[in-house]
Write a protein that holds these residues in place. Structure first.
Motif, PDB file in Angstrom:
ATOM      1  N   ARG A 268      -1.622 -84.839  26.175  1.00 26.98           N
ATOM      2  CA  ARG A 268      -1.594 -85.105  27.619  1.00 26.98           C
ATOM      3  C   ARG A 268      -2.996 -85.416  28.146  1.00 26.98           C
ATOM      4  O   ARG A 268      -3.203 -86.350  28.916  1.00 26.98           O
ATOM      5  CB  ARG A 268      -1.009 -83.893  28.342  1.00 26.98           C
ATOM      6  CG  ARG A 268      -0.542 -84.166  29.734  1.00 26.98           C
ATOM      7  CD  ARG A 268       0.406 -83.097  30.266  1.00 26.98           C
ATOM      8  NE  ARG A 268      -0.122 -81.758  30.066  1.00 26.98           N
ATOM      9  CZ  ARG A 268       0.552 -80.746  29.527  1.00 26.98           C
ATOM     10  NH1 ARG A 268       1.800 -80.912  29.139  1.00 26.98           N
ATOM     11  NH2 ARG A 268       0.000 -79.555  29.371  1.00 26.98           N
ATOM     12  N   ALA A 269      -3.980 -84.613  27.706  1.00 26.14           N
ATOM     13  CA  ALA A 269      -5.355 -84.804  28.200  1.00 26.14           C
ATOM     14  C   ALA A 269      -5.899 -86.165  27.774  1.00 26.14           C
ATOM     15  O   ALA A 269      -6.605 -86.834  28.543  1.00 26.14           O
ATOM     16  CB  ALA A 269      -6.253 -83.686  27.670  1.00 26.14           C
ATOM     17  N   LYS A 270      -5.571 -86.605  26.574  1.00 24.67           N
ATOM     18  CA  LYS A 270      -6.088 -87.888  26.093  1.00 24.67           C
ATOM     19  C   LYS A 270      -5.380 -89.060  26.785  1.00 24.67           C
ATOM     20  O   LYS A 270      -6.008 -90.067  27.119  1.00 24.67           O
ATOM     21  CB  LYS A 270      -5.957 -87.973  24.572  1.00 24.67           C
ATOM     22  CG  LYS A 270      -6.988 -87.081  23.882  1.00 24.67           C
ATOM     23  CD  LYS A 270      -6.918 -87.090  22.380  1.00 24.67           C
ATOM     24  CE  LYS A 270      -7.978 -86.173  21.788  1.00 24.67           C
ATOM     25  NZ  LYS A 270      -9.367 -86.685  21.914  1.00 24.67           N
ATOM     26  N   LYS A 271      -4.085 -88.873  27.013  1.00 19.26           N
ATOM     27  CA  LYS A 271      -3.339 -89.929  27.725  1.00 19.26           C
ATOM     28  C   LYS A 271      -3.901 -90.081  29.148  1.00 19.26           C
ATOM     29  O   LYS A 271      -4.101 -91.192  29.650  1.00 19.26           O
ATOM     30  CB  LYS A 271      -1.857 -89.552  27.770  1.00 19.26           C
ATOM     31  CG  LYS A 271      -0.996 -90.639  28.345  1.00 19.26           C
ATOM     32  CD  LYS A 271       0.471 -90.306  28.237  1.00 19.26           C
ATOM     33  CE  LYS A 271       1.267 -91.384  28.945  1.00 19.26           C
ATOM     34  NZ  LYS A 271       2.364 -90.885  29.728  1.00 19.26           N
ATOM     35  N   GLN A 272      -4.180 -88.935  29.760  1.00 21.74           N
ATOM     36  CA  GLN A 272      -4.721 -88.957  31.118  1.00 21.74           C
ATOM     37  C   GLN A 272      -6.099 -89.638  31.141  1.00 21.74           C
ATOM     38  O   GLN A 272      -6.419 -90.392  32.058  1.00 21.74           O
ATOM     39  CB  GLN A 272      -4.805 -87.515  31.661  1.00 21.74           C
ATOM     40  CG  GLN A 272      -5.536 -87.349  32.974  1.00 21.74           C
ATOM     41  CD  GLN A 272      -4.821 -88.020  34.154  1.00 21.74           C
ATOM     42  OE1 GLN A 272      -3.761 -88.635  33.999  1.00 21.74           O
ATOM     43  NE2 GLN A 272      -5.415 -87.913  35.331  1.00 21.74           N
ATOM     44  N   LEU A 273      -6.904 -89.403  30.105  1.00 16.80           N
ATOM     45  CA  LEU A 273      -8.235 -90.021  30.066  1.00 16.80           C
ATOM     46  C   LEU A 273      -8.121 -91.546  29.937  1.00 16.80           C
ATOM     47  O   LEU A 273      -8.882 -92.291  30.554  1.00 16.80           O
ATOM     48  CB  LEU A 273      -9.077 -89.443  28.915  1.00 16.80           C
ATOM     49  CG  LEU A 273     -10.583 -89.537  29.158  1.00 16.80           C
ATOM     50  CD1 LEU A 273     -11.013 -88.691  30.342  1.00 16.80           C
ATOM     51  CD2 LEU A 273     -11.369 -89.140  27.921  1.00 16.80           C
ATOM     52  N   ARG A 274      -7.133 -91.985  29.133  1.00 19.35           N
ATOM     53  CA  ARG A 274      -6.932 -93.443  29.023  1.00 19.35           C
ATOM     54  C   ARG A 274      -6.549 -94.022  30.384  1.00 19.35           C
ATOM     55  O   ARG A 274      -7.038 -95.076  30.776  1.00 19.35           O
ATOM     56  CB  ARG A 274      -5.846 -93.761  27.978  1.00 19.35           C
ATOM     57  CG  ARG A 274      -6.304 -93.514  26.553  1.00 19.35           C
ATOM     58  CD  ARG A 274      -5.362 -94.166  25.533  1.00 19.35           C
ATOM     59  NE  ARG A 274      -4.016 -93.601  25.534  1.00 19.35           N
ATOM     60  CZ  ARG A 274      -3.642 -92.498  24.886  1.00 19.35           C
ATOM     61  NH1 ARG A 274      -4.530 -91.836  24.165  1.00 19.35           N
ATOM     62  NH2 ARG A 274      -2.401 -92.070  24.939  1.00 19.35           N
ATOM     63  N   GLU A 275      -5.713 -93.315  31.107  1.00 15.51           N
ATOM     64  CA  GLU A 275      -5.316 -93.797  32.432  1.00 15.51           C
ATOM     65  C   GLU A 275      -6.525 -93.837  33.384  1.00 15.51           C
ATOM     66  O   GLU A 275      -6.700 -94.780  34.160  1.00 15.51           O
ATOM     67  CB  GLU A 275      -4.206 -92.900  33.005  1.00 15.51           C
ATOM     68  CG  GLU A 275      -3.825 -93.185  34.464  1.00 15.51           C
ATOM     69  CD  GLU A 275      -3.253 -94.590  34.679  1.00 15.51           C
ATOM     70  OE1 GLU A 275      -2.754 -95.199  33.708  1.00 15.51           O
ATOM     71  OE2 GLU A 275      -3.325 -95.079  35.838  1.00 15.51           O
ATOM     72  N   LEU A 276      -7.389 -92.825  33.288  1.00 14.10           N
ATOM     73  CA  LEU A 276      -8.542 -92.755  34.196  1.00 14.10           C
ATOM     74  C   LEU A 276      -9.533 -93.891  33.959  1.00 14.10           C
ATOM     75  O   LEU A 276     -10.217 -94.332  34.873  1.00 14.10           O
ATOM     76  CB  LEU A 276      -9.258 -91.405  34.036  1.00 14.10           C
ATOM     77  CG  LEU A 276      -8.527 -90.208  34.655  1.00 14.10           C
ATOM     78  CD1 LEU A 276      -9.111 -88.899  34.149  1.00 14.10           C
ATOM     79  CD2 LEU A 276      -8.594 -90.248  36.181  1.00 14.10           C
ATOM     80  N   PHE A 277      -9.616 -94.377  32.716  1.00 17.59           N
ATOM     81  CA  PHE A 277     -10.590 -95.428  32.407  1.00 17.59           C
ATOM     82  C   PHE A 277      -9.960 -96.804  32.201  1.00 17.59           C
ATOM     83  O   PHE A 277     -10.673 -97.799  32.138  1.00 17.59           O
ATOM     84  CB  PHE A 277     -11.434 -95.036  31.196  1.00 17.59           C
ATOM     85  CG  PHE A 277     -12.394 -93.917  31.506  1.00 17.59           C
ATOM     86  CD1 PHE A 277     -13.490 -94.138  32.328  1.00 17.59           C
ATOM     87  CD2 PHE A 277     -12.199 -92.638  31.011  1.00 17.59           C
ATOM     88  CE1 PHE A 277     -14.372 -93.120  32.641  1.00 17.59           C
ATOM     89  CE2 PHE A 277     -13.076 -91.600  31.312  1.00 17.59           C
ATOM     90  CZ  PHE A 277     -14.166 -91.848  32.136  1.00 17.59           C
ATOM     91  N   SER A 278      -8.638 -96.835  32.045  1.00 22.82           N
ATOM     92  CA  SER A 278      -7.951 -98.118  31.900  1.00 22.82           C
ATOM     93  C   SER A 278      -6.552 -97.973  32.485  1.00 22.82           C
ATOM     94  O   SER A 278      -5.569 -97.845  31.763  1.00 22.82           O
ATOM     95  CB  SER A 278      -7.880 -98.490  30.407  1.00 22.82           C
ATOM     96  OG  SER A 278      -7.128 -99.659  30.238  1.00 22.82           O
ATOM     97  N   PRO A 279      -6.461 -97.982  33.820  1.00 15.91           N
ATOM     98  CA  PRO A 279      -5.168 -97.745  34.476  1.00 15.91           C
ATOM     99  C   PRO A 279      -4.101 -98.711  33.958  1.00 15.91           C
ATOM    100  O   PRO A 279      -4.397 -99.873  33.680  1.00 15.91           O
ATOM    101  CB  PRO A 279      -5.476 -98.005  35.952  1.00 15.91           C
ATOM    102  CG  PRO A 279      -6.946 -97.792  36.095  1.00 15.91           C
ATOM    103  CD  PRO A 279      -7.548 -98.218  34.782  1.00 15.91           C
TER     104      PRO A 279
END
Ligand SMILES: [Zn+2]
Length: 362
Positions: free
Chosen positions: A320-331
């Motif tokens: 979840r944390a890694k998926k969220q980081l991808r969203e934060l830097f590449s929506p």
């Protein structure tokens, strides 16, 4: 599929597009493997052998997970130049793909040694240590030594620290980086990173004897949604300031906080590149595309680092944390992605027009 879903797809697409154009390709292995056992590399492509022509460098993924955007821009440019049959006359282009392939593949901002690479490019003679007092105050908050939990009151703790020490102190801790907390955020390393060593060894051979270099280094996660700012964090000459304004417009670029506040970011790629004498004129800009605001971005970086350092890879909290980081830097927002690509094209075109305009005899 311009925006790749993962590092391996991004690299495969990049290599294939470079091959279709018949460009020169180099691969520089980085130690370690990705989450699916894939090998890791920095890939470099050049439109022609080194010569005296001006060089446009476009780099991606210095901050790992931020590479989705830069890689998409590189791929889209390669496809555009393939359609147009060639690059504009009189220019060489060098693309540096995934400067931090470890972070790109593991959905992290830092490299395999937890190094924030944009703090690691210290100039010759500078020591890999520094005053960590400012950072130490925030270590407990930034780097809890357990996997992320839903109930850790991030916002409350953040506001309490900001109230106690002030926002400039927190910003300083984040911007300057630190050499002491090896598992902490914004760790600048205890020595040169693998990426720095590779660039140190090969950068000159990619540039050749060009007298003019313009280097755009793509980042994400800072600024207003779907728009960019060129951030300059090294001393600019007045000629360079003038050029930035003429080429891109006065509103498009700014010098980093160094001028307004009394601290300097140490170890940035831009400062290092422009201090190496790779070419008589080397203009570097970090292209920062805005996604979400600072607080969720910091919260996301913190949670991913907690999960990576203290959690299990197969724990749903880690995923979840890694998926969220991808969203934060590449929506995933199509609107964000198409805006970012359109603006990147526009930016690259302005850079090409600018550098070719300057190269013409007056
Ligand atoms: Zn970045």
């Amino acid at each position: 599929m311009t925006f790749s879903p993962d590092y391996v797809t991004a690299r495969t697409q990049f290599r294939e597009a470079v091959k279709r154009l018949g460009w020169i390709a180099h691969q520089y292995p980085i130690a370690g493997i990705g989450p699916r056992g894939e090998d890791l590399s920095i890939d470099v492509a050049a439109s022609a052998p080194p010569a005296t022509q001006p060089v446009l460098i476009i780099s991606s993924g210095l901050h790992g997970v931020e590479g989705f955007l830069g890689s998409a821009v590189q791929l889209a440019l390669l496809e555009r130049w393939k359609r147009q049959k060639r690059l504009p006359e009189g220019l060489r282009c060098v693309l540096l793909h995934a400067l931090n392939p470890h972070g790109f593949s593991w959905s992290r901002r830092s490299d395999a040694d937890n190094i924030d690479l944009n703090r690691n490019f210290l100039l010759n003679g500078m020591e890999y240590n520094g005053d960590c007092e400012a950072y130490a105050r925030f270590d407990g908050f930034l780097n809890p030594q357990h996997p992320p939990s839903r109930w850790d009151m991030f916002y409350l703790k953040a506001s309490w620290l900001v109230a106690r020490y002030g926002l400039p102190a927190l910003k300083q801790a984040l911007v300057t980086g630190q050499h002491d907390f090896t598992k902490g955020l914004f760790f600048a390393g205890k020595g040169p990173s693998q990426t720095k060593t590779i660039l140190q060894e090969h950068m000159k051979s990619w540039i050749g004897s060009a007298t003019t270099v313009v280097h755009l280094d793509f980042h994400a996660g800072l600024g207003a949604w779907g728009t960019y700012k060129l951030i300059i964090d090294y001393p600019l000459s007045s000629g360079q300031q003038d050029r930035l304004t003429r080429w891109f417009g006065a509103q498009a670029w700014e010098e980093s906080d160094a001028k307004r506040i009394s601290y300097q970011p140490r170890g940035s790629l831009g400062h290092w590149c422009t201090a190496q004498n790779f070419a008589p004129e080397y203009l570097f800009a970090a292209v920062e595309f805005g996604t979400y605001s600072n607080i969720p971005v910091i919260a996301g970086l913190r949670a991913e680092n907690q999960a990576h350092q203290w959690g299990r890879p197969d724990d749903p909290r880690t995923t979840r944390a890694k998926k969220q980081l991808r969203e934060l830097f590449s929506p995933v927002s199509e609107e964000w992605r198409s805006r970012a690509l359109a603006q990147s094209f526009d930016l690259v075109e302005k850079a090409i027009d600018g550098v070719l305009g300057e190269a013409e005899p007056t």
